[in-house]
Structures are given as C-alpha cells and as structure tokens.
Design a protein around this motif. Structure first.
Motif, PDB file in Angstrom:
ATOM      1  N   ALA A   1      40.806 -94.484   0.046  1.00 12.89           N
ATOM      2  CA  ALA A   1      39.484 -94.184  -0.500  1.00 12.89           C
ATOM      3  C   ALA A   1      38.694 -95.466  -0.741  1.00 12.89           C
ATOM      4  CB  ALA A   1      39.623 -93.388  -1.795  1.00 12.89           C
ATOM      5  N   ALA A   2      39.382 -96.500  -1.208  1.00 12.40           N
ATOM      6  CA  ALA A   2      38.705 -97.779  -1.437  1.00 12.40           C
ATOM      7  C   ALA A   2      38.186 -98.365  -0.129  1.00 12.40           C
ATOM      8  CB  ALA A   2      39.657 -98.752  -2.121  1.00 12.40           C
ATOM      9  N   ALA A   3      38.978 -98.235   0.930  1.00 14.18           N
ATOM     10  CA  ALA A   3      38.583 -98.761   2.237  1.00 14.18           C
ATOM     11  C   ALA A   3      37.419 -97.991   2.846  1.00 14.18           C
ATOM     12  CB  ALA A   3      39.770 -98.740   3.193  1.00 14.18           C
ATOM     13  N   CYS A   4      37.203 -96.766   2.353  1.00 19.10           N
ATOM     14  CA  CYS A   4      36.138 -95.913   2.899  1.00 19.10           C
ATOM     15  C   CYS A   4      35.052 -95.639   1.862  1.00 19.10           C
ATOM     16  CB  CYS A   4      36.726 -94.584   3.370  1.00 19.10           C
ATOM     17  SG  CYS A   4      37.930 -94.729   4.701  1.00 19.10           S
TER      18      CYS A   4
ATOM     19  N   LEU B   1      36.326 -89.486  11.558  1.00 14.51           N
ATOM     20  CA  LEU B   1      35.950 -88.141  11.130  1.00 14.51           C
ATOM     21  C   LEU B   1      34.561 -88.137  10.503  1.00 14.51           C
ATOM     22  CD1 LEU B   1      39.358 -87.040   9.584  1.00 14.51           C
ATOM     23  CD2 LEU B   1      38.296 -86.050  11.608  1.00 14.51           C
ATOM     24  N   SER B   2      34.278 -89.167   9.717  1.00 13.73           N
ATOM     25  CA  SER B   2      32.954 -89.272   9.106  1.00 13.73           C
ATOM     26  C   SER B   2      31.869 -89.372  10.178  1.00 13.73           C
ATOM     27  CB  SER B   2      32.899 -90.485   8.180  1.00 13.73           C
ATOM     28  OG  SER B   2      31.612 -90.646   7.623  1.00 13.73           O
ATOM     29  N   GLU B   3      32.139 -90.161  11.206  1.00 16.65           N
ATOM     30  CA  GLU B   3      31.179 -90.297  12.304  1.00 16.65           C
ATOM     31  C   GLU B   3      30.980 -88.973  13.041  1.00 16.65           C
ATOM     32  OE1 GLU B   3      32.603 -93.399  14.827  1.00 16.65           O
ATOM     33  OE2 GLU B   3      32.519 -94.935  13.253  1.00 16.65           O
ATOM     34  N   LEU B   4      32.003 -88.122  12.999  1.00 18.38           N
ATOM     35  CA  LEU B   4      31.937 -86.831  13.684  1.00 18.38           C
ATOM     36  C   LEU B   4      31.362 -85.728  12.789  1.00 18.38           C
ATOM     37  CD1 LEU B   4      35.382 -87.016  15.518  1.00 18.38           C
ATOM     38  CD2 LEU B   4      33.116 -87.202  16.565  1.00 18.38           C
ATOM     39  N   GLY B   5      30.922 -86.104  11.598  1.00 20.37           N
ATOM     40  CA  GLY B   5      30.243 -85.146  10.738  1.00 20.37           C
ATOM     41  C   GLY B   5      31.067 -84.549   9.621  1.00 20.37           C
TER      42      GLY B   5
ATOM     43  N   LEU C   1      31.413 -89.374   1.511  1.00 23.22           N
ATOM     44  CA  LEU C   1      32.468 -88.371   1.590  1.00 23.22           C
ATOM     45  C   LEU C   1      32.753 -87.785   0.210  1.00 23.22           C
ATOM     46  CD1 LEU C   1      35.010 -90.278   3.876  1.00 23.22           C
ATOM     47  CD2 LEU C   1      33.576 -88.336   4.546  1.00 23.22           C
ATOM     48  N   THR C   2      33.178 -86.543   0.209  1.00 22.95           N
ATOM     49  CA  THR C   2      33.708 -85.912  -0.996  1.00 22.95           C
ATOM     50  C   THR C   2      35.217 -85.908  -0.871  1.00 22.95           C
ATOM     51  OG1 THR C   2      31.754 -84.513  -1.308  1.00 22.95           O
ATOM     52  CG2 THR C   2      33.791 -83.802  -2.371  1.00 22.95           C
ATOM     53  N   TRP C   3      35.892 -86.553  -1.812  1.00 24.67           N
ATOM     54  CA  TRP C   3      37.359 -86.669  -1.786  1.00 24.67           C
ATOM     55  C   TRP C   3      37.990 -85.610  -2.683  1.00 24.67           C
ATOM     56  CZ3 TRP C   3      40.208 -90.241   1.089  1.00 24.67           C
ATOM     57  CH2 TRP C   3      39.459 -91.198   1.774  1.00 24.67           C
ATOM     58  N   HIS C   4      38.933 -84.879  -2.116  1.00 20.07           N
ATOM     59  CA  HIS C   4      39.667 -83.849  -2.851  1.00 20.07           C
ATOM     60  C   HIS C   4      41.118 -84.304  -3.002  1.00 20.07           C
ATOM     61  CE1 HIS C   4      36.600 -80.555  -2.117  1.00 20.07           C
ATOM     62  NE2 HIS C   4      36.260 -81.428  -1.184  1.00 20.07           N
ATOM     63  N   PHE C   5      41.664 -84.145  -4.197  1.00 17.84           N
ATOM     64  CA  PHE C   5      43.093 -84.389  -4.395  1.00 17.84           C
ATOM     65  C   PHE C   5      43.778 -83.034  -4.454  1.00 17.84           C
ATOM     66  CE2 PHE C   5      47.067 -85.317  -6.480  1.00 17.84           C
ATOM     67  CZ  PHE C   5      47.433 -86.516  -5.877  1.00 17.84           C
ATOM     68  N   VAL C   6      44.760 -82.811  -3.569  1.00 11.24           N
ATOM     69  CA  VAL C   6      45.355 -81.482  -3.433  1.00 11.24           C
ATOM     70  C   VAL C   6      46.848 -81.432  -3.746  1.00 11.24           C
ATOM     71  CG1 VAL C   6      43.625 -80.741  -1.744  1.00 11.24           C
ATOM     72  CG2 VAL C   6      45.740 -81.799  -0.942  1.00 11.24           C
ATOM     73  N   GLY C   7      47.446 -82.564  -4.108  1.00 10.05           N
ATOM     74  CA  GLY C   7      48.886 -82.584  -4.352  1.00 10.05           C
ATOM     75  C   GLY C   7      49.238 -82.358  -5.808  1.00 10.05           C
ATOM     76  N   GLN C   8      50.521 -82.119  -6.074  1.00  9.27           N
ATOM     77  CA  GLN C   8      50.981 -82.039  -7.448  1.00  9.27           C
ATOM     78  C   GLN C   8      50.725 -83.394  -8.105  1.00  9.27           C
ATOM     79  OE1 GLN C   8      54.647 -79.861  -8.342  1.00  9.27           O
ATOM     80  NE2 GLN C   8      54.832 -79.361  -6.175  1.00  9.27           N
ATOM     81  N   LEU C   9      50.129 -83.366  -9.277  1.00 13.18           N
ATOM     82  CA  LEU C   9      49.639 -84.590  -9.905  1.00 13.18           C
ATOM     83  C   LEU C   9      50.370 -84.856 -11.214  1.00 13.18           C
ATOM     84  CD1 LEU C   9      47.667 -86.937 -10.029  1.00 13.18           C
ATOM     85  CD2 LEU C   9      45.923 -85.354 -10.897  1.00 13.18           C
ATOM     86  N   GLN C  10      51.019 -86.033 -11.273  1.00  8.05           N
ATOM     87  CA  GLN C  10      51.672 -86.469 -12.507  1.00  8.05           C
ATOM     88  C   GLN C  10      50.643 -87.162 -13.395  1.00  8.05           C
ATOM     89  OE1 GLN C  10      54.843 -85.480 -13.006  1.00  8.05           O
ATOM     90  NE2 GLN C  10      54.590 -84.530 -10.982  1.00  8.05           N
ATOM     91  N   THR C  11      50.821 -87.037 -14.695  1.00  7.04           N
ATOM     92  CA  THR C  11      49.819 -87.578 -15.613  1.00  7.04           C
ATOM     93  C   THR C  11      49.697 -89.100 -15.503  1.00  7.04           C
ATOM     94  OG1 THR C  11      51.473 -87.544 -17.387  1.00  7.04           O
ATOM     95  CG2 THR C  11      49.948 -85.683 -17.260  1.00  7.04           C
ATOM     96  N   ASN C  12      50.770 -89.786 -15.105  1.00  6.50           N
ATOM     97  CA  ASN C  12      50.673 -91.250 -14.998  1.00  6.50           C
ATOM     98  C   ASN C  12      49.851 -91.701 -13.792  1.00  6.50           C
ATOM     99  OD1 ASN C  12      52.555 -90.534 -13.057  1.00  6.50           O
ATOM    100  ND2 ASN C  12      53.902 -92.265 -13.444  1.00  6.50           N
ATOM    101  N   LYS C  13      49.479 -90.776 -12.921  1.00 10.40           N
ATOM    102  CA  LYS C  13      48.642 -91.099 -11.760  1.00 10.40           C
ATOM    103  C   LYS C  13      47.184 -90.689 -11.968  1.00 10.40           C
ATOM    104  CE  LYS C  13      51.970 -92.540  -8.946  1.00 10.40           C
ATOM    105  NZ  LYS C  13      52.003 -93.924  -8.416  1.00 10.40           N
ATOM    106  N   VAL C  14      46.909 -90.038 -13.074  1.00 11.76           N
ATOM    107  CA  VAL C  14      45.589 -89.440 -13.289  1.00 11.76           C
ATOM    108  C   VAL C  14      44.477 -90.486 -13.303  1.00 11.76           C
ATOM    109  CG1 VAL C  14      44.161 -88.350 -15.068  1.00 11.76           C
ATOM    110  CG2 VAL C  14      46.310 -87.292 -14.376  1.00 11.76           C
ATOM    111  N   ARG C  15      44.700 -91.590 -14.004  1.00 12.79           N
ATOM    112  CA  ARG C  15      43.631 -92.590 -14.125  1.00 12.79           C
ATOM    113  C   ARG C  15      43.229 -93.115 -12.746  1.00 12.79           C
ATOM    114  NH1 ARG C  15      43.535 -97.477 -18.588  1.00 12.79           N
ATOM    115  NH2 ARG C  15      41.391 -98.168 -18.202  1.00 12.79           N
ATOM    116  N   SER C  16      44.225 -93.344 -11.877  1.00 11.92           N
ATOM    117  CA  SER C  16      43.926 -93.809 -10.526  1.00 11.92           C
ATOM    118  C   SER C  16      43.182 -92.741  -9.733  1.00 11.92           C
ATOM    119  CB  SER C  16      45.215 -94.204  -9.800  1.00 11.92           C
ATOM    120  OG  SER C  16      44.949 -94.560  -8.456  1.00 11.92           O
ATOM    121  N   VAL C  17      43.667 -91.519  -9.788  1.00  9.80           N
ATOM    122  CA  VAL C  17      43.058 -90.429  -9.011  1.00  9.80           C
ATOM    123  C   VAL C  17      41.607 -90.196  -9.409  1.00  9.80           C
ATOM    124  CG1 VAL C  17      43.146 -87.927  -8.607  1.00  9.80           C
ATOM    125  CG2 VAL C  17      45.232 -89.290  -8.440  1.00  9.80           C
TER     126      VAL C  17
END
Length: 239
Positions: free
Chosen positions: A70-73, A50-54, A78-94
C-alpha cells in the motif's frame, strides 16, 4: 504492452463479462456490483497495472504483505480493503492504509480499530464478517461471527468513534448447513443484511462471492465481489 499487462487485461475482461452476464441474468444493473481485486501474494507492480486498467478497489489479507504494498502504491487512487482475520496487534498498521476492514468479528477488535482510527484521524469503513457455519455465540473456522452476534457488533461499531458501519461480509462456508450451497449461503447473508439495515439504513454493503462463485453472489444480491485468482492467476506458494 507487457506480457503481464496483456494477461491482466484479458483476465479482467473475462471477469467483467462474467459479472455483466450474472447481473443481466439477475435483472440487475451492472453498476450495482463493485469488483474488488484481491491482490494478496502479488507484487505492487501488479497493483499498478490493475490501476492503469481501471481497477479502483483492491484487497489484502496479511498486514505484513499489505502495508509495504500500500505504501508503494500510495500515489494511486485506490480503495484498499482488508479481508483477512485481523489480530489486534496489527490494527494500528492496518488502519494506516485500509479504507475498509471487512473482517470485523468481535468487540475487542471494534475497540482496537476505533482507538487506532481516532489516533490516525481517519474514518475506517467496517463490515461485520458473518460465519454461516458458526453456532450461536461462536466464531467460524475462517473467522466471522455467528448470525446472532451481528446486532451486538453493529451497535458497537455504530457507536465507535472513527468507524463507519458499511454492512456485512461472508465467505461461502466449507462446513455446516450451507456447505456446497453457495447460492443459499449468499441469500441468507442478504436476509441478514435486510435485518441490519432496519436499524442501520446506511449499512447497505454486502460483500460475497469470489472467483469460483461470483455468479451465485450476484444472483443473491451482493453489492461487492472479491476476485483474485480469476484476475491474477494461480497464486504463488507462500514460503
């Protein structure tokens, strides 16, 4: 070109044609609408294609899948968007990879995001997710705050170190007064966006519309549409 690259090229062209046509019908310029490709359940190899396609904006909704992808890319622009319901214990990773979190719907999450962003020395864009099916003070089934809770959250985000208030997001509701009325739902979101911008002029992002209803979102005035299936195909079943 591989079969997958050809498939994505064709699908992207179809989606681009739909967006351009919707913009023309609404009297809008094509550059007023940003396409975010939702890459959830699909591999990093697809993100690279997708990145190669613009494509420049991608979205994920599960941290356990998104973080390694995200780490692999990380070498891609790229601009990464997080769109799911987010628990506070996942915030640091996100916060480690997400440039924009589109699903802010409670004060506790604002506080957690702010602390993580400061720790990571990053500025994270945030959208308040609005649940148009929620009663006063409640959250919707798919996450999001009721419209009367926007102002409180916006004030909290605006005053939170490490966070930037970018605007509003919604998912077309499955129940309530806007069920099966996507156009009306998105028009309501635009009204709420206008009210928000009276106090926060820079919060002008309106994220609405997906594969099935992007035309309605563009017609209503959305600035960003989140398209997955129409670009990547029917999603694999998660184990």
């Amino acid at each position: 070109m591989t079969d997958r690259a050809s498939e994505l090229t064709e699908n992207l062209h179809k989606v681009e044609t739909r967006i351009a046509s919707a913009c023309a019908s609404a009297g809008r310029n094509r550059d007023e609408v940003t396409l975010i490709v939702v890459t959830k359940t699909y591999p990093a190899s697809d993100v690279r294609l997708l990145s190669e396609l613009g494509v420049r904006h991608v979205a994920e909704n599960r941290d356990q899948d998104a973080a390694p992808k995200a780490a692999a890319c990380a070498d891609l622009s790229l601009t990464w968007h997080f769109v799911g319901q987010l628990q506070t214990n996942k915030v640091r990773s996100v916060v480690g990879y997400a440039d924009v979190v589109q699903s802010v719907d409670r004060i506790k999450l604002v506080s957690a995001l702010s602390a993580a962003a400061v720790r990571a020395e990053r500025e994270v864009g945030t959208l308040i997710q609005v649940a148009l099916d929620a009663d006063s003070g409640a959250r919707g089934e798919r996450g999001g705050v009721a419209p009367d809770g926007i102002e409180e959250l916006a004030t909290a985000v605006a005053g939170a170190p490490g966070l930037r208030l970018d605007g509003l997001m919604t998912v077309a509701p499955l129940a309530g007064p806007y069920a099966n009325r996507e156009q009306a739902a998105f028009e309501r979101l635009l009204e709420l966006s206008s009210l928000l911008r009276a106090d926060h002029p820079a919060a002008n992002m309106v994220s609405a519309g997906m594969s099935a209803d992007l035309e309605a979102a563009v017609a209503a005035g959305a600035t960003h549409v989140r398209v997955g299936t129409a670009v990547l195909g029917v999603r694999p079943r998660l184990g």
